[in-house]
Write a protein that holds these residues in place. Structure first.
Motif, short mmCIF file in Angstrom:
data_model
loop_
_atom_site.label_atom_id
_atom_site.label_comp_id
_atom_site.label_asym_id
_atom_site.label_seq_id
_atom_site.Cartn_x
_atom_site.Cartn_y
_atom_site.Cartn_z
N ASN A 180 47.13 -22.96 57.57
CA ASN A 180 47.51 -24.29 57.07
C ASN A 180 46.32 -25.20 56.79
OD1 ASN A 180 50.32 -23.67 57.36
ND2 ASN A 180 50.12 -24.10 59.57
N GLN A 181 45.13 -24.63 56.70
CA GLN A 181 43.96 -25.45 56.36
C GLN A 181 44.10 -25.95 54.92
OE1 GLN A 181 40.15 -23.83 57.53
NE2 GLN A 181 39.08 -24.79 55.80
N LYS A 182 43.86 -27.23 54.72
CA LYS A 182 44.00 -27.83 53.40
C LYS A 182 42.96 -27.28 52.44
CE LYS A 182 43.73 -32.25 50.94
NZ LYS A 182 43.47 -33.71 51.07
N GLY A 183 41.72 -27.22 52.86
CA GLY A 183 40.64 -26.77 51.99
C GLY A 183 40.58 -25.26 51.85
N ASN A 184 39.74 -24.82 50.92
CA ASN A 184 39.64 -23.39 50.68
C ASN A 184 38.33 -23.11 49.94
OD1 ASN A 184 40.35 -20.70 50.68
ND2 ASN A 184 42.22 -20.96 49.46
N VAL A 185 37.94 -21.86 49.93
CA VAL A 185 36.86 -21.40 49.05
C VAL A 185 37.43 -20.26 48.22
CG1 VAL A 185 34.56 -20.42 48.85
CG2 VAL A 185 35.05 -22.05 50.67
N LEU A 186 37.33 -20.41 46.90
CA LEU A 186 37.84 -19.41 45.97
C LEU A 186 36.68 -18.89 45.11
CD1 LEU A 186 41.00 -21.38 44.79
CD2 LEU A 186 40.97 -19.46 46.39
N PHE A 187 36.91 -17.74 44.52
CA PHE A 187 35.90 -17.16 43.63
C PHE A 187 36.49 -17.04 42.23
CE2 PHE A 187 34.03 -13.48 41.47
CZ PHE A 187 32.71 -13.90 41.42
N ALA A 188 35.67 -17.35 41.22
CA ALA A 188 36.10 -17.22 39.82
C ALA A 188 35.07 -16.43 39.03
CB ALA A 188 36.28 -18.60 39.19
N ALA A 189 35.55 -15.70 38.04
CA ALA A 189 34.70 -15.02 37.06
C ALA A 189 34.85 -15.76 35.74
CB ALA A 189 35.10 -13.56 36.90
N GLU A 190 33.72 -16.18 35.16
CA GLU A 190 33.78 -16.98 33.93
C GLU A 190 33.51 -16.13 32.70
OE1 GLU A 190 31.07 -20.40 31.97
OE2 GLU A 190 32.04 -21.01 33.85
N VAL A 191 34.45 -16.20 31.74
CA VAL A 191 34.32 -15.51 30.45
C VAL A 191 34.07 -16.56 29.36
CG1 VAL A 191 35.86 -13.66 31.19
CG2 VAL A 191 36.82 -15.62 29.97
N ASN A 192 33.52 -16.12 28.23
CA ASN A 192 33.30 -17.08 27.15
C ASN A 192 33.51 -16.52 25.75
OD1 ASN A 192 30.47 -15.95 27.96
ND2 ASN A 192 30.16 -16.72 25.88
N LEU A 193 33.78 -15.23 25.61
CA LEU A 193 34.12 -14.65 24.31
C LEU A 193 35.46 -13.94 24.45
CD1 LEU A 193 30.65 -13.21 23.22
CD2 LEU A 193 31.72 -15.35 22.48
N VAL A 194 36.49 -14.61 24.00
CA VAL A 194 37.85 -14.12 24.23
C VAL A 194 38.57 -13.79 22.92
CG1 VAL A 194 40.13 -14.78 25.12
CG2 VAL A 194 38.07 -15.32 26.43
N TRP A 195 38.39 -14.62 21.92
CA TRP A 195 39.21 -14.49 20.71
C TRP A 195 39.01 -13.15 20.01
CZ3 TRP A 195 43.48 -16.23 19.04
CH2 TRP A 195 43.85 -16.06 17.71
N ASN A 196 37.79 -12.71 19.90
CA ASN A 196 37.52 -11.45 19.22
C ASN A 196 38.17 -10.28 19.95
OD1 ASN A 196 36.49 -9.81 17.24
ND2 ASN A 196 34.35 -9.98 17.85
N SER A 197 38.16 -10.33 21.27
CA SER A 197 38.82 -9.26 22.05
C SER A 197 40.33 -9.31 21.86
CB SER A 197 38.46 -9.41 23.53
OG SER A 197 37.08 -9.26 23.74
N LEU A 198 40.88 -10.52 21.84
CA LEU A 198 42.32 -10.68 21.66
C LEU A 198 42.76 -10.15 20.30
CD1 LEU A 198 45.14 -11.89 22.20
CD2 LEU A 198 44.23 -14.11 21.56
N GLN A 199 41.97 -10.43 19.27
CA GLN A 199 42.35 -10.07 17.91
C GLN A 199 42.08 -8.60 17.58
OE1 GLN A 199 44.46 -12.49 16.88
NE2 GLN A 199 43.50 -12.42 14.87
N THR A 200 40.94 -8.09 18.02
CA THR A 200 40.52 -6.75 17.55
C THR A 200 40.23 -5.76 18.66
OG1 THR A 200 38.13 -7.26 17.54
CG2 THR A 200 39.41 -7.93 15.59
N GLY A 201 40.27 -6.21 19.92
CA GLY A 201 39.91 -5.32 21.02
C GLY A 201 38.41 -5.16 21.19
N PHE A 202 37.62 -6.03 20.55
CA PHE A 202 36.16 -5.96 20.65
C PHE A 202 35.74 -6.00 22.12
CE2 PHE A 202 31.81 -7.51 20.40
CZ PHE A 202 31.31 -6.83 19.29
#
Length: 427
Positions: free
Chosen positions: A233-255
């Protein structure tokens, strides 16, 4: 003085014309059909979700405050309760009025950075969430080469990543139990290609394999810290994220990019998106968010669905493209909030990019970054305009847009100047 073709007066006039024209077109276009998110609604939590980055500023506003705290104060005044900062090479990232930073050689672990004086001052400020672009010292003191893994990662380095992320996360959980911290990387698609900035040139497959191991080791450290130190029930937390920055080309063509060659093969708490490849097209931006959500494989104790996705960066050079700003702010912020994104982080609080086209601008290096601790670049004419607050302390359109949005009062004045009130379009 005659106002010639390239004179400051002509450039200012063109910028103002562009800004007003953009606002008029934005009204005409009806914000391109993106519905406004009601920040006054129950459980909207816009102050907890809308924030900005403070990283490598070219100038300062509060001369009596260390650089890290200076920008945080300016963002706090917007009403935001979430901030993103860098936790590596701190004396170069936040140089102004900051005599207590140690030499980089003295930062031998990530823990030694997150527990340092200025960072502790920041953690004690009235924010709910801190997003940290943070690195272990596996690549060298104070973070060193933050992309060292591109050429392969050893078992020793994997162990080092996990242990350092765990120690830093345990420190944050124990000392700031009511705060949320998100530890992440900077734009992974560029990091995997460095020194190339060519989106059409894929990363080396071996770099993507190494990145997968590197990210998993970092997530493992954060997960182990939660298991060891987070109380029920601790209010705070530490989370981990992975940051991406080229998405559209993969979505459209699988690049091949991080989103389809790394993310589906690891479990992470969160995925963040530096959204420059789609931010100016609402349909593409919304499709990218949905695609990221489907690619994400979550952890057992992490957020789920859209709540596991956040916008790590969006913004434009306001000195260069002022006419695009109203539409960008409306479309990105409202699309992301309607999608359910956990955070939406503007780039950035103070501008980090200068223009050194002549090679002689004091304080601005060859990469158009401000890294000379003795010489801030505080003339707006020499900056590209990634800002909420300008060097003279006046507010930008994005700053006033976010302040009004966070307030949840659509009818409230957008700005403090007549000029900006003219540009009060939609929230």
């Amino acid at each position: 003085m005659t106002a010639g073709r390239n004179s400051p007066w002509t450039l200012v006039g063109l910028a103002l014309f562009g800004y007003f024209l953009g606002a008029a077109l934005f009204r005409l276009a009806g914000a391109f059909g993106v519905p406004s998110y009601d920040c006054a609604g129950e459980d909207a939590r816009c102050s907890e979700r809308l924030g900005a980055t403070h990283w490598n500023p070219c100038y300062f506003i509060h001369a009596d405050k260390p650089s890290l705290i200076d920008g945080a104060l300016s963002l706090q005044a917007v009403g935001s309760r979430v901030i993103k900062v860098a936790v590596f090479s701190p004396s170069s990232q936040y140089p102004w009025n900051s005599p207590l930073w140690k030499d980089d050689s003295e930062y031998t672990t990530l823990l030694s950075m997150v527990s340092d004086t200025y960072y502790r001052q920041l953690w004690e400020m009235d924010f709910d969430t801190f997003i940290l672009i943070a690195y272990s010292t596996a690549g060298g003191s104070a973070g060193g080469d933050i992309g060292y893994w591109r050429w392969g990662i050893t078992e020793y380095q994997i162990k080092m990543e996990t242990e350092q992320l765990q120690a830093a996360a345990e420190f944050l959980l124990e000392n700031y139990p009511d705060k949320e911290f998100v530890i992440e990387n900077w734009e992974g698609d560029w990091a995997s290609r460095s020194p190339s900035w060519d989106a059409d040139k894929p990363a080396d497959p071996e770099a993507l394999v190494a990145m997968t191991k590197w990210l998993q080791a970092r997530q493992d450290g954060v997960t182990q810290a939660r298991q060891a130190k987070r109380k029920a029930n601790q209010k705070g937390n530490v989370l981990f994220a992975a940051e991406v920055n080229l998405v559209w080309n993969s979505l459209q063509t699988g690049f091949p990019n991080m989103i389809n060659k790394v993310i589906p093969y690891i479990k992470t708490d969160l995925i963040s998106y530096s959204s420059y490849d789609t931010q100016e097209d609402p349909e593409k931006f919304q499709a990218a968010l949905e695609y990221i959500k489907t690619q994400h494989v979550g952890t057992p104790d992490g957020p789920t669905g859209a709540d596991a996705v956040f916008v790590a960066e969006y913004g434009l050079a306001q000195q260069w493209e002022p006419h695009k700003i109203p539409a960008l702010m409306h479309n990105v912020v409202n699309s992301a909030l309607n999608f359910g994104a956990r955070y939406v982080m503007f780039w950035e609080t103070y501008c980090n990019e200068c223009d050194n086209n002549t090679g002689s601008l004091l304080g601005c290096n060859a990469n158009n970054r401000c890294e000379n601790a003795l010489h801030p670049v505080d003339d707006a004419a020499n900056l590209r305009g990634f800002w909420l607050v300008k060097p003279d302390g006046t507010f930008s359109y994005p700053r006033n847009f976010l302040a009004r949005k966070i307030s949840g009062a659509p009818g409230a004045p957008l700005a403090e100047s007549d000029e900006d009130e003219e540009m009060d379009v939609y929230n």
